[in-house]
Each structure stands twice: as C-alpha cells, then as structure tokens.
Design a protein around this motif. Structure first.
Motif, PDB file in Angstrom:
ATOM      1  N   THR A  39      46.893  -3.758  51.254  1.00 23.31           N
ATOM      2  CA  THR A  39      45.836  -3.062  50.511  1.00 23.31           C
ATOM      3  C   THR A  39      44.883  -2.361  51.469  1.00 23.31           C
ATOM      4  O   THR A  39      44.518  -1.196  51.259  1.00 23.31           O
ATOM      5  N   ARG A  42      46.609   0.683  52.998  1.00 20.51           N
ATOM      6  CA  ARG A  42      46.690   1.794  52.044  1.00 20.51           C
ATOM      7  C   ARG A  42      45.334   2.480  51.910  1.00 20.51           C
ATOM      8  O   ARG A  42      45.270   3.707  51.818  1.00 20.51           O
ATOM      9  N   GLU A  43      44.276   1.684  51.874  1.00 20.47           N
ATOM     10  CA  GLU A  43      42.919   2.248  51.773  1.00 20.47           C
ATOM     11  C   GLU A  43      42.594   3.078  53.019  1.00 20.47           C
ATOM     12  O   GLU A  43      42.046   4.174  52.919  1.00 20.47           O
ATOM     13  N   GLU A  45      44.737   4.552  54.969  1.00 22.86           N
ATOM     14  CA  GLU A  45      45.575   5.760  54.910  1.00 22.86           C
ATOM     15  C   GLU A  45      44.956   6.783  53.961  1.00 22.86           C
ATOM     16  O   GLU A  45      44.908   7.978  54.263  1.00 22.86           O
ATOM     17  N   ARG A  46      44.464   6.323  52.812  1.00 21.15           N
ATOM     18  CA  ARG A  46      43.838   7.221  51.832  1.00 21.15           C
ATOM     19  C   ARG A  46      42.593   7.882  52.446  1.00 21.15           C
ATOM     20  O   ARG A  46      42.407   9.091  52.331  1.00 21.15           O
TER      21      ARG A  46
END
Length: 112
Positions: A39, A42-43, A45-46
């Motif tokens: 998680t 992913r955060e 990367e965003r």
C-alpha cells in the motif's frame, strides 16, 4: 498400555497443532506487513506520477511562454528596424539579425 499410547499420540497431535497455529500466526503477520508495504509503495508511486505530471505541465507551460517571448522579441526587432529605416532614409540601417544568432549579437547589429 494402549491408553498411555493414545494419551501420548493425543499430546503429540496437540503439540503439532500448536506449532501449526503459531506458524499460521507468523505467516499472517508477514502477510499484513507485506500488504502495508505494498500500500505504501503504491501511494509513493502515485505521488511520484503526480509530481512527474506536474513537472511536465510546468515544462510545457515554460516552453509556450518562451515561444511567445521569442515571437514578441522578433516582432519588436522588425518594428525597430522598420522605424529606424523610416526615420533616417539617408542612412539605411543594415540589420543582419536572424533567429539563430545570440540576443546580444542581435542587439549590437540592430542598435537595440
């Protein structure tokens, strides 16, 4: 005899079950940690993608501003050249400026 064997077998089975439950608990903990890290990754990367998009937008905006400034600069040069030629027709002013030359070279040649 036989009752003793059954008790030992049962105790061994309980111990194996306890080991298995401990292993499952440890694996769940590892899985939870992995899910948290996924998680977070992913955060991150965003956020990185948003930052890159923002930088790209800023670059495109700067390129547009630069092109407008360049067009204004060359328009001004042409007007200055035209007005200086009109104001002193006996002394034609030569202006050899083109877009490939440096600004200070243009300034020197065009008398800006």
């Amino acid at each position: 005899g036989e009752a003793q064997q059954l008790r030992e077998a049962r105790a061994e089975q309980l111990e194996e079950t306890a080991h298995a439950e401990n292993a499952i608990c440890a694996l769940r903990s590892v899985l939870d940690t992995c899910q948290i890290q996924l998680t977070q990754a992913r955060e991150a990367e965003r956020r990185a993608r948003e930052e890159a998009d923002s930088k790209e937008d800023r670059c495109e905006s700067l390129v547009r501003e630069l092109q407008q400034s360049r067009e204004q600069y060359w328009g001004l040069l042409r007007r200055v050249d035209a007005s200086s030629a009109a104001s002193s027709p006996d002394e034609p002013r030569e202006c050899h400026c083109d877009e490939s030359q440096a600004a200070e070279h243009a300034s020197a040649n065009c008398g800006l």
